[in-house]
Motif scaffolding. Structure first.
Motif, PDB file in Angstrom:
ATOM      1  N   VAL A   1      86.184  15.046 -14.736  1.00 25.28           N
ATOM      2  CA  VAL A   1      85.074  15.888 -15.169  1.00 25.28           C
ATOM      3  C   VAL A   1      84.009  15.779 -14.082  1.00 25.28           C
ATOM      4  O   VAL A   1      83.253  14.815 -14.013  1.00 25.28           O
ATOM      5  CB  VAL A   1      84.529  15.461 -16.536  1.00 25.28           C
ATOM      6  CG1 VAL A   1      83.303  16.297 -16.898  1.00 25.28           C
ATOM      7  CG2 VAL A   1      85.609  15.626 -17.607  1.00 25.28           C
TER       8      VAL A   1
ATOM      9  N   LEU B   1      83.278  18.596 -23.797  1.00 28.04           N
ATOM     10  CA  LEU B   1      84.250  17.569 -23.445  1.00 28.04           C
ATOM     11  C   LEU B   1      85.426  17.573 -24.412  1.00 28.04           C
ATOM     12  O   LEU B   1      86.587  17.411 -24.004  1.00 28.04           O
ATOM     13  CB  LEU B   1      83.573  16.193 -23.431  1.00 28.04           C
ATOM     14  CG  LEU B   1      84.453  15.023 -22.985  1.00 28.04           C
ATOM     15  CD1 LEU B   1      85.013  15.250 -21.594  1.00 28.04           C
ATOM     16  CD2 LEU B   1      83.647  13.719 -23.032  1.00 28.04           C
TER      17      LEU B   1
ATOM     18  N   LEU C   1      85.722  10.583 -16.688  1.00 23.51           N
ATOM     19  CA  LEU C   1      84.369  11.108 -16.525  1.00 23.51           C
ATOM     20  C   LEU C   1      83.763  10.682 -15.192  1.00 23.51           C
ATOM     21  O   LEU C   1      82.613  10.993 -14.908  1.00 23.51           O
ATOM     22  CB  LEU C   1      83.482  10.626 -17.672  1.00 23.51           C
ATOM     23  CG  LEU C   1      83.798  11.192 -19.053  1.00 23.51           C
ATOM     24  CD1 LEU C   1      82.854  10.605 -20.092  1.00 23.51           C
ATOM     25  CD2 LEU C   1      83.708  12.703 -19.058  1.00 23.51           C
TER      26      LEU C   1
END
Length: 345
Positions: free
Chosen positions: A213, A231, A248
């Motif tokens: 991400v 998410l 992440l």
């Protein structure tokens, strides 16, 4: 669109293993391509040090040889080498070479996409965040193609997000200007009442069938739960695509994971500890770590800075800082202090 040599993109698409491997395709990087054509290193040169984004992109069996060839090329041009945000491969290399000053600079949480979906289902607090966003009319959709009008709205959202940060826009591995080249990325947009309120960009980690991400942006005034909803949708989508890894990304200075090596000089260890303790007015290290940890169930992997033999540690720290600032520190530091003062008024 960032002008990236086709050979570089091809190598990254095939051999990208480090979580940051695809980020070397962002603006600002220079490239060293191995003579065999099957390995590449993305770096920025600052203060006589080539600061590498992550690590060499290549077959694992050739990792040590590629790193050595790149470092020799840098030495011939009078440069040192440092690998920033490198992962397990660089740690394994450093364990066999005591001259490589290598130490953790934080950690990143890693899930399988399906495991992250299950974390959302298992925790009432996460379910509540999803409900808050949905009840405010937030809807998320995947953009296979971003039309000009949508890109304009996303740019405006990004500018608003950047303007609300304590630091000026950063570069290198925190480059915000990624919307002009969305090749191979997954783009999710959150909308409410016909307006863009946030977006998520996921970047492939090809050699691990995984995704990073890269950006999770929430516009000013976006309903609570917008980031979580983005998410959640990303994890579901990537799980449907049979991806096996989702991260992440780096939480700088996070004290998680189990580093396999830590050769930080004592003064560097003190510096990093003070940054974590007193740097909140400029960057909330602890807050970012807590956000990434709240989704639970992850494996935290140590992330390293590794300095090649013969490279000055002090010069490396200066080079890394300048790589992120994107400008001389004599301009960046006053701008940062001034911005911080304005934010406190």
């Amino acid at each position: 669109m960032n002008s990236v040599p086709a050979a570089v993109r091809a190598v990254v698409r095939h051999w990208g293993w480090n979580s940051t491997s695809y980020q070397i395709l962002n603006p600002g990087f220079s490239y060293w391509i191995d003579p065999q054509g099957d390995a590449v290193v993305g770096y920025v040169e600052r203060h006589g040090v080539r600061v590498v984004g992550g690590a060499p992109v290549c077959d694992a069996a050739r990792f040590a040889d590629v790193a050595e060839a790149f470092e020799q090329d840098a030495a011939r041009k009078g440069c040192g080498v440092a690998y920033f945000a490198a992962e397990g491969r660089i740690a394994d290399l450093a364990r066999t070479d005591a001259a490589r000053v290598t130490f953790p600079i934080g950690a990143q949480p890693v899930w399988s996409p399906g495991a992250l979906v299950r974390e959302f289902a298992a925790h009432a607090s996460l379910r509540a965040q999803l409900s808050r966003a949905r009840n405010k009319g937030v809807r998320v959709r995947h953009l296979a193609t971003a039309l000009p009008q949508m890109l304009e709205a996303m740019h405006e959202c990004l500018e608003d997000w950047v303007d609300r940060r304590a630091l000026p826009p950063l570069h290198f591995l925190i480059e915000t200007e990624t919307l002009d080249d969305l090749t191979d990325r997954r783009v999710l947009v959150a909308e409410s009442g016909g307006e863009v309120v946030g977006f998520l960009i996921a970047t492939p980690v090809p050699a691990r069938n995984g995704w990073l991400v890269e950006q999770l942006v929430r516009c000013g005034g976006a309903p609570n739960g917008t980031a979580e909803l983005l998410l959640h949708h990303a994890a579901r989508m990537l799980d449907d695509e049979d991806a096996v890894m989702l991260t992440l990304g780096l939480a700088p200075l996070a004290r998680r994971g189990t580093p396999v090596i830590d050769r930080a000089p004592s003064w560097v260890a003190v510096l990093l500890a003070r940054m974590r303790a007193h740097g909140r007015r400029f960057f909330n290290f602890e807050g970012l770590e807590q956000f990434k940890a709240k989704f639970g169930g992850s494996t935290w992997e140590a992330v390293y800075l590794s300095i090649a033999p013969g490279t000055s540690v002090a010069r490396t720290m200066l080079a890394v800082t300048t790589a992120f600032s994107g400008e001389p520190l004599v301009r960046f530091v006053p701008r940062t202090i001034g911005r911080s003062i304005l934010r406190r008024r």
